[in-house]
Each structure stands twice: as C-alpha cells, then as structure tokens.
Design an enzyme around this catalytic site. Structure first.
Site, PDB file in Angstrom:
ATOM      1  N   SER A 236       0.839  -1.190   0.000  1.00  0.00           N
ATOM      2  CA  SER A 236       0.000   0.000   0.000  1.00  0.00           C
ATOM      3  C   SER A 236       0.882   1.250   0.000  1.00  0.00           C
ATOM      4  O   SER A 236       1.698   1.418  -0.913  1.00  0.00           O
ATOM      5  CB  SER A 236      -0.964  -0.042   1.184  1.00  0.00           C
ATOM      6  OG  SER A 236      -1.997   0.892   1.029  1.00  0.00           O
TER       7      SER A 236
ATOM      8  N   HIS B  12      -7.671  -5.746   0.069  1.00  0.00           N
ATOM      9  CA  HIS B  12      -6.464  -4.974   0.340  1.00  0.00           C
ATOM     10  C   HIS B  12      -5.881  -5.378   1.686  1.00  0.00           C
ATOM     11  O   HIS B  12      -6.591  -5.501   2.688  1.00  0.00           O
ATOM     12  CB  HIS B  12      -6.815  -3.485   0.351  1.00  0.00           C
ATOM     13  CG  HIS B  12      -5.637  -2.582   0.426  1.00  0.00           C
ATOM     14  ND1 HIS B  12      -4.701  -2.496  -0.586  1.00  0.00           N
ATOM     15  CD2 HIS B  12      -5.218  -1.710   1.390  1.00  0.00           C
ATOM     16  CE1 HIS B  12      -3.778  -1.606  -0.255  1.00  0.00           C
ATOM     17  NE2 HIS B  12      -4.058  -1.127   0.944  1.00  0.00           N
TER      18      HIS B  12
ATOM     19  N   GLU C  83      -9.303  -5.575  -4.061  1.00  0.00           N
ATOM     20  CA  GLU C  83      -8.623  -4.564  -3.253  1.00  0.00           C
ATOM     21  C   GLU C  83      -9.589  -3.697  -2.449  1.00  0.00           C
ATOM     22  O   GLU C  83      -9.475  -3.569  -1.227  1.00  0.00           O
ATOM     23  CB  GLU C  83      -7.766  -3.662  -4.154  1.00  0.00           C
ATOM     24  CG  GLU C  83      -6.553  -4.336  -4.772  1.00  0.00           C
ATOM     25  CD  GLU C  83      -5.337  -4.356  -3.852  1.00  0.00           C
ATOM     26  OE1 GLU C  83      -5.483  -3.988  -2.666  1.00  0.00           O
ATOM     27  OE2 GLU C  83      -4.257  -4.737  -4.323  1.00  0.00           O
TER      28      GLU C  83
END
Length: 515
Positions: free
Chosen positions: A197, A421, A325
């Site tokens: 990320s 995610h 995600e």
C-alpha cells in the site's frame, strides 16, 4: 567502519554488534538474533523538526536494543492497522529493527527492508503484524523494518521544509543499511526493499528518487497506490491542514504545536475533505490528505514516468495486487451490499479512465451489479492498474519485472472480504492473529491451505531477494504471464485483461489542483 559482531563481555548469550554510531545488544529468539529500536537518524524534533533526517549522534558503551522505538506521531486509524501503539512514547521515532540468522560478517546473507503502509498517515514498524521472524528464518535472510515520519510530519508540503520527508527518512534508513548491515550478517550489495500500500508507493518512489540510486538491488511493490500529488495540490492541501490548527503552512508556525497534537489537524481535515471536491478532485473520496509529492527535486517525476525513462532499469522488480482490493474499505464502511446505482455511477464518473469512464465500465462489465462496479473501478484506479502500469513502465525502460495477483479469499467474517487490500501482509509474515490479520482471519483456525499459501509467499519473496527469480516467468507485453496466488497457484495470462484494456492508454500523472 561497518563494525563487527561479538559476544557481550559478561559472557551472556546476547548478541552484541558494533554499528557506526555505537554498539547495540540484541536478543536470541527462536534461532535468530533480533535487535529492536536502533536509531538511524537524530530524533526529528526541535530544530530538526520538518527537516531532512540528520545523522544519529554516537553513543558510548553498549545500547540495549530490546524494544521497538516509539511510533511516529499519527492519527487513530482503522482498527488493527496502526498496530502496537502501546510502544514506548518519545521522540526517537527514526529507528530500525533487525532479524538475522547470524550476525557474522564472514557469511553475508541477502537483506530485505520492509516499508509499512497506512495511507502515508499511519504505521509503525513495531506492529505485531510485521514480526519478521518467519521471513528471516524460512528464507535465511536478514530482515530489517524501519519507521518513517507519516502525516503532517512526513508528507505535508510546508514552507521552509523539504518535500517528502517520510521518503527521505527511508533513504536515510537505506544508507544506514549500506553502512551497517554487514555487521549484522547482511550483504549491502544484495538489498531488496518491499512494502505494501503506502509502503509500495514508497518503494515506487524510491525507484524514481535520485537520492536512493544504488541503495538497493531489487524491489517488491505490493498494491501500489496511484495517488501522487502535484506540488500545487500538495501546497493547497497543506494550507488547509494548517488552517485546521489556526496556522500558516510554515515550519515556523507548525513547529509551535506538539507533534502528537498536530495530528488532530489531519484527522479533522480527513472528515471534511468533501468540502474541497471542486479543488482536489479524486483525492477527496480517499479521505487521505497525504501522498508523495512530485516536487521536482526529491521526487522529480512520478514513478511511472521515471521507470519508463529507464531510471531504475538495473533494479529487478516484483509488482502485484489483490483481486478485491477495495472490498476492505466497503466492508469497514458498512457499505457492502448497500451500494446504489447512483453511487456506482458517481464512482465510475470520478475514477473511470478516459472522458466517459461510466459508459466504458458498463459496456465492459454489462452484468455487474452496482456494488461490483463501485468496487471494481476503485480497485482498478487506486491499486490494480497503478501496480500493473508500474511493471509495464519498468519493462519499457529496459528493466525486468514479475507480476502477481492474489485471488485467495480471506476466510474471516464468512469470507465476505474476498482477496481484499492488505491480505498479503498476514500471508507474507504469517501473522494471522495480529493487526489486520485478526480481522481477515477472525473466527477461523489457521488452516493447512492458509499455511501453505503463507509459506509460498515467503519462499517466493526470499528467493527473489536471493536470486532475482521468484519462481515464475518475468512479465512481458506479449504473453503477459502473471503468478496467480491461490490455494492452487498457477501462472496464467494477466487475469484482469478487461480492466487492463480499459486502462491501457491511461497515464498516471501527479494529481492536479483544479482551478
């Protein structure tokens, strides 16, 4: 001097290593030597606040490296994402932690340097989810995790301060690695940076930064965010941040507020960003007023532009993403199964590529529900296509890249989160019951399937750090082969081909200030 390793004078089994600034004593844990909270730069407070990191002062004697350093000042984040904020408080935020199979300079091992994520406003290398013992032990590598400044301290574009101070912290930590890691049994010529990320956005930035050139040989970018700010946008956001505290966006003004109190300005602005939609555009729905700034100096261009021009052609790269995600944010926001067609249409218009992103997505996915369209376009815009384009830019610039797609669904919460995610973090570290892992694996026992995929992650990442080969073919724009990570991992052509085609002509530029 890179230093040497030796046993402590009192004859104990605790490992002692001499760094350029002084000796540190760690502990032996599970067959590893572990050192925590080693400072790599001076505490960034007082006249060092908002400045580039400065060398750490030397110390006499042996410094105990038993506990993680204090986390950098930050907002209260998603439950579990900030991790061990019960760490000691203090100003010594800029520290590193080392897990090494053997601190013997005579037998250097590959080095892996982890950079945490957290929207550039959260994170701490001491979070339990980043316990690197399994990576170091399974892969026979030296693993280092680091702290860097986040939020206003690290990324606000303020007058009198260099841009991207959080990225400069990362460069300083990599310089510390170059100068000291030999003493911990690591090879400074075999360094791999890896992150997820905002950590992956940091890795991408390091690939483009002149000051980071030559500090690492390989890079792994897990779910790269596509958000980079233009200088104009960053300065406008900084003015709004300072205004929340009744100040101007200058070092002189902001330095009058305690760093841990100043975080409130960022937290408040995050809840009010909808008021700035006409000026800040696509940044607003992210509720994140921080990102790397393409300032023309620290970060001269976006990573995609830099890589396509060959800026890091000698660095080997893994880039990849997770299939679902954006699902994490939909579920945490209580919106899963509740997205209306109007909300989907607004997201498609805001984030879809080209002049008519809504029509393009509806035509490409005619059977998709509003919720699926809402998730898909934001997964593509924010993480999946930036990651794919990073690999393709690297190849265009003469580099070599490998791609992966994680499709295995998180088992917790009835499986509703999918391959969301952050799922790659507990799988890579094997920390199923810590931080985000405690959400993604909630209510489940660690299954043989999860353990096998976790082991596969570590084997691929450490093999890449050791040899440059993760165990699957490199990506190219003809075959487009990708490692799909699932219960039955396979190498296939890129699975999200429909999205790839929708975005193939899109340029991930620095986000502008809309005037």
């Amino acid at each position: 001097m890179t230093g040497e390793s030796y046993e402590s004078a009192d004859g104990s089994a605790e490992p002692v290593v001499r760094t350029t600034a002084g000796a540190v004593r760690g502990r032996r844990e599970g067959g590893l030597a572990v050192f925590r909270g080693i400072p790599f730069a001076e505490p960034p407070v007082g006249d060092a606040r908002f400045q580039a990191p400065r060398p750490v002062p030397a110390w006499d004697g042996i410094r105990d490296a038993y506990t993680f350093g204090p986390p950098p000042p930050q907002e209260v984040g998603i439950q579990g994402r900030t991790g061990a904020l019960d760490a000691p408080m203090g100003d010594d935020w800029l520290t590193v932690n080392v897990w090494t199979p053997d601190p013997d300079p005579a037998a250097p091992r590959p080095v892996m340097v982890w950079i945490y994520g957290g929207a550039y406003k959260l994170g701490h290398s001491g979070s339990p989810g980043y316990d690197a013992r399994r990576i170091a032990r399974d892969g026979d590598v030296v693993v280092l995790t680091l702290n860097y400044r986040v939020g206003i301290e690290g990324f606000a574009r303020i007058d009198g301060a260099p841009a991207n101070r959080g990225l400069l912290d990362q460069v300083a930590a990599l310089e510390w690695v170059r100068e000291n890691i030999t003493a911990f049994g690591g090879d400074p010529g075999q360094v791999t940076v890896f992150g997820e990320s905002a950590g992956a956005g940091s890795v991408a930035s390091l690939l483009a930064m002149p000051s980071a050139t030559g500090l690492f040989r390989r890079a792994i970018a897990q779910s790269v965010p596509g958000t980079y700010f233009s200088d104009e946008l960053a300065r406008d956001i900084a003015a709004a941040l300072a205004a929340e505290a009744g100040l101007r966006p200058t070092v002189a003004d902001l330095s009058t507020v305690n760093p841990r109190q100043l975080t409130a300005a960022g937290q408040t602005l995050s809840t009010k960003m909808h008021q700035y939609e006409e000026r800040w555009g696509q940044v607003v729905p992210t509720q994140t007023p921080f990102s790397p700034v393409v300032d023309g100096e620290v970060l001269p261009t976006t990573p995609w532009q830099a890589l396509a021009a060959g800026a890091a052609r000698d660095v080997e790269l893994i880039a990849g993403h997770n299939r679902d995600e954006f699902r994490l944010f939909v579920v945490l926001g209580g919106r899963f199964g509740k997205i209306s067609d109007e909300e989907a249409a607004a997201a498609l218009r805001m984030f879809g590529p080209g002049p008519d992103g809504e029509r393009a997505y509806r035509g490409a996915f005619p059977d998709a529900s509003p919720g699926e369209l809402y998730e898909r376009v934001q997964s593509d815009w924010l993480f999946r296509m930036p990651s794919l384009h990073l690999a393709e830019a690297h190849i265009a610039g003469g580099g070599r890249a490998h791609m992966y797609d994680l499709t295995w669904p998180a088992p917790g919460n009835g499986g509703v989160l999918g391959a969301c995610h952050g799922l790659d973090i507990p799988l890579l570290f094997g920390t199923f019951d810590a931080d985000l892992g405690s959400l993604l694996f909630a209510g489940t026992e660690s299954s043989p399937e999860a353990e096998a995929l976790s082991s596969r992650f570590r084997a691929a990442w450490t093999a890449f750090a050791t040899t440059g080969d993760p165990g699957w073919p490199s990506y190219d724009t003809e075959r487009r082969l990708v490692q799909v990570l699932d219960a039955d991992p396979q190498v296939t052509p890129y699975p999200e081909e429909t999205s790839r085609r929708l975005w193939q002509d899109h340029i991930f530029a620095a986000l502008p200030l809309i005037k």
